[in-house]
Design an enzyme around this catalytic site. Structure first.
Site: not given
Length: 233
Positions: A113, A115
């Site tokens: 990821k 974020h």
């Protein structure tokens, strides 16, 4: 979990037989003709993805936890490799806690990821002796990937727990070798392996089954497969 006498290998006896019976009745362990990753035609197939409701998954977690506690293998946390290992490790962690052995739990994503918390790891920080939980081992590839990830995080890949040890020759570069994936993980990677049941337990179940001619035929085919592709314990 604290140190206990190590007893590597699959849980034997009644637990293994109960597990094989459960897997057959749940439709997870099936008989017929199935092509393996090695290109072999196997007379049986174990698909842990078919433990597909709460009752089955909960019972499966009980088998893992009982086999682990019986093995004496010591570990500090559990890790579930994406994807099948994630629900397995999560439910086993819950069952271990229910039995009084509460340990941290983590898993990985296939894609990092960019974020939120980011990265590929989710859950508790990897630390100490890590137990990897998965369904089966075919070539040991997934095990090596998990081991590299755990070591990169500064933890120790200590042991693996699987549902079924097929006890058959692994393949390397398209050729059969004289060891199984489980034996490779134990002997070459230096990790302990706990299997709920082995191919030998499946054969015992089939030989003792009251399923009549059909089970007898399954036993004959599975035995022939083991004689051709099996490894010595």
């Amino acid at each position: 979990m604290g140190d206990q006498a190590v007893q590597a290998g699959g849980a034997q006896g009644a637990l293994a037989q109960d597990f094989v019976r459960f897997a057959v009745q749940a439709g997870v362990l099936r008989f017929g003709e199935f092509k393996t990753k090695a290109g072999r035609m196997s007379p049986y197939f174990f698909n842990a993805g078919l433990f597909d409701d709460g009752a089955k998954l909960g019972r499966l977690a009980q088998f893992y936890a009982q086999a682990l506690l019986a093995s004496g293998i010591a570990f500090d946390m559990v890790f579930g490799p994406a994807y099948k290992g994630i629900p397995l490790a999560a439910t086993v962690a819950v069952e271990l806690a229910r039995l009084g052995h509460n340990v941290p739990f983590a898993y990985n994503r296939k894609e990092a990821k960019d974020h939120g918390e980011g990265g590929t790891l989710v859950g508790a920080p990897l630390a100490g002796r890590v137990l990897i939980i998965d369904d089966v081992m075919s070539a040991g590839t997934a095990a090596r990937e998990s081991i590299a990830l755990i070591r990169a995080a500064g933890a120790t890949p200590h042991a693996m727990a699987i549902a079924l040890d097929r006890q058959e020759k692994a393949t390397e570069n398209g050729r059969d070798v004289d060891h199984s994936a489980v034996q490779y993980v134990r002997g070459t990677l230096g990790m302990q392996v706990c299997a709920i049941a082995r191919l030998a337990d499946l054969l015992q179940y089939l030989s003792a089954s009251e399923g009549g001619q059909q089970m007898s035929e399954h036993h004959a085919r599975v035995l022939a497969y083991r004689q051709r592709y099996g490894v010595e314990d």
